[in-house]
Motif scaffolding. Sequence first.
Motif, PDB file in Angstrom:
ATOM      1  N   PRO A  97      21.341 -18.295   2.786  1.00 39.39           N
ATOM      2  CA  PRO A  97      20.217 -19.119   3.249  1.00 39.39           C
ATOM      3  C   PRO A  97      20.411 -19.801   4.599  1.00 39.39           C
ATOM      4  O   PRO A  97      19.457 -19.960   5.360  1.00 39.39           O
ATOM      5  CB  PRO A  97      20.067 -20.164   2.138  1.00 39.39           C
ATOM      6  CG  PRO A  97      20.676 -19.543   0.931  1.00 39.39           C
ATOM      7  CD  PRO A  97      21.772 -18.651   1.429  1.00 39.39           C
ATOM      8  N   GLU A  98      21.644 -20.189   4.916  1.00 36.18           N
ATOM      9  CA  GLU A  98      21.834 -20.936   6.172  1.00 36.18           C
ATOM     10  C   GLU A  98      21.883 -20.045   7.418  1.00 36.18           C
ATOM     11  O   GLU A  98      21.928 -20.554   8.533  1.00 36.18           O
ATOM     12  CB  GLU A  98      23.073 -21.840   6.113  1.00 36.18           C
ATOM     13  CG  GLU A  98      24.371 -21.171   5.748  1.00 36.18           C
ATOM     14  CD  GLU A  98      24.626 -21.089   4.246  1.00 36.18           C
ATOM     15  OE1 GLU A  98      25.686 -20.575   3.879  1.00 36.18           O
ATOM     16  OE2 GLU A  98      23.780 -21.509   3.431  1.00 36.18           O
ATOM     17  N   GLU A  99      21.879 -18.742   7.258  1.00 32.26           N
ATOM     18  CA  GLU A  99      21.883 -17.826   8.403  1.00 32.26           C
ATOM     19  C   GLU A  99      20.456 -17.521   8.859  1.00 32.26           C
ATOM     20  O   GLU A  99      19.505 -17.675   8.110  1.00 32.26           O
ATOM     21  CB  GLU A  99      22.566 -16.498   8.034  1.00 32.26           C
ATOM     22  CG  GLU A  99      24.050 -16.606   7.853  1.00 32.26           C
ATOM     23  CD  GLU A  99      24.789 -16.919   9.137  1.00 32.26           C
ATOM     24  OE1 GLU A  99      24.358 -16.493  10.223  1.00 32.26           O
ATOM     25  OE2 GLU A  99      25.820 -17.603   9.047  1.00 32.26           O
ATOM     26  N   MET A 100      20.345 -17.053  10.109  1.00 29.11           N
ATOM     27  CA  MET A 100      19.051 -16.578  10.602  1.00 29.11           C
ATOM     28  C   MET A 100      18.736 -15.251   9.919  1.00 29.11           C
ATOM     29  O   MET A 100      19.648 -14.502   9.550  1.00 29.11           O
ATOM     30  CB  MET A 100      19.103 -16.348  12.121  1.00 29.11           C
ATOM     31  CG  MET A 100      19.194 -17.600  12.952  1.00 29.11           C
ATOM     32  SD  MET A 100      19.117 -17.241  14.733  1.00 29.11           S
ATOM     33  CE  MET A 100      20.852 -16.948  15.078  1.00 29.11           C
ATOM     34  N   SER A 101      17.451 -14.968   9.783  1.00 28.63           N
ATOM     35  CA  SER A 101      17.050 -13.667   9.253  1.00 28.63           C
ATOM     36  C   SER A 101      17.315 -12.598  10.317  1.00 28.63           C
ATOM     37  O   SER A 101      17.580 -12.909  11.482  1.00 28.63           O
ATOM     38  CB  SER A 101      15.557 -13.671   8.900  1.00 28.63           C
ATOM     39  OG  SER A 101      14.774 -13.715  10.086  1.00 28.63           O
ATOM     40  N   PHE A 102      17.204 -11.355   9.911  1.00 25.93           N
ATOM     41  CA  PHE A 102      17.399 -10.257  10.853  1.00 25.93           C
ATOM     42  C   PHE A 102      16.447 -10.413  12.042  1.00 25.93           C
ATOM     43  O   PHE A 102      16.870 -10.343  13.195  1.00 25.93           O
ATOM     44  CB  PHE A 102      17.160  -8.914  10.148  1.00 25.93           C
ATOM     45  CG  PHE A 102      17.486  -7.727  10.991  1.00 25.93           C
ATOM     46  CD1 PHE A 102      18.768  -7.217  11.033  1.00 25.93           C
ATOM     47  CD2 PHE A 102      16.498  -7.098  11.748  1.00 25.93           C
ATOM     48  CE1 PHE A 102      19.074  -6.109  11.819  1.00 25.93           C
ATOM     49  CE2 PHE A 102      16.791  -5.994  12.535  1.00 25.93           C
ATOM     50  CZ  PHE A 102      18.088  -5.498  12.567  1.00 25.93           C
ATOM     51  N   GLY A 103      15.179 -10.639  11.763  1.00 29.17           N
ATOM     52  CA  GLY A 103      14.191 -10.816  12.830  1.00 29.17           C
ATOM     53  C   GLY A 103      14.485 -12.023  13.693  1.00 29.17           C
ATOM     54  O   GLY A 103      14.301 -11.980  14.920  1.00 29.17           O
TER      55      GLY A 103
END
Length: 179
Positions: free
Chosen positions: A64-70
């Motif tokens: 959850p704490e990471e950015m999404s691929f996009g």
Amino acid sequence: MKNVVPPMTCLLVVAIMLYAPEKLVAQDSMFVQEAFIKWQNAAAYTLETARLMPEDQFGFKPVPEEMSFGEQLAHIGKNMVWLAGGHLTGKTFEHPLTAKEHRTPAEEIELLEASLTYAEEAIQQTSPDSLAVKGDFFAGPKSKRQIIMLMHDHMTHHRGQIIVYLRLQNIKPPKYRGW
């Protein structure tokens, strides 16, 4: 006793002083050429990697704490525009998709491609004479040479993340191409 410098030593020192600046300019010119070629390869590799993720997985986050691929792609593009425009050329990046809040995956890749092209042009337009020129940066004054190296490093960092995202989706990333 008087110290006397032999005439040949004096000539050698003068020759080095006259030759060294030309050698440095040639090295700076070579740096810009090599950075430009490296940028083209790295940008192509990044775009090839980005295009492998299925559109329905652009929202994928490994945690959850990471950015999404996009979001990773948008981050790469924004930072390349900021570094290239704000620290190399002073030119403004204009693209109709920058104002759009929610972009489709195809639009995200289109904007990333435009951003990388903008950065490529900024590197190509950087004069060898200006590489040592330092500008204000949040981490302290940085030369244009340092900014170009940072651009490469930052893109590589986030491309590495999206490669992991692909692997977590059981998608084989493209073959690495370095230089």
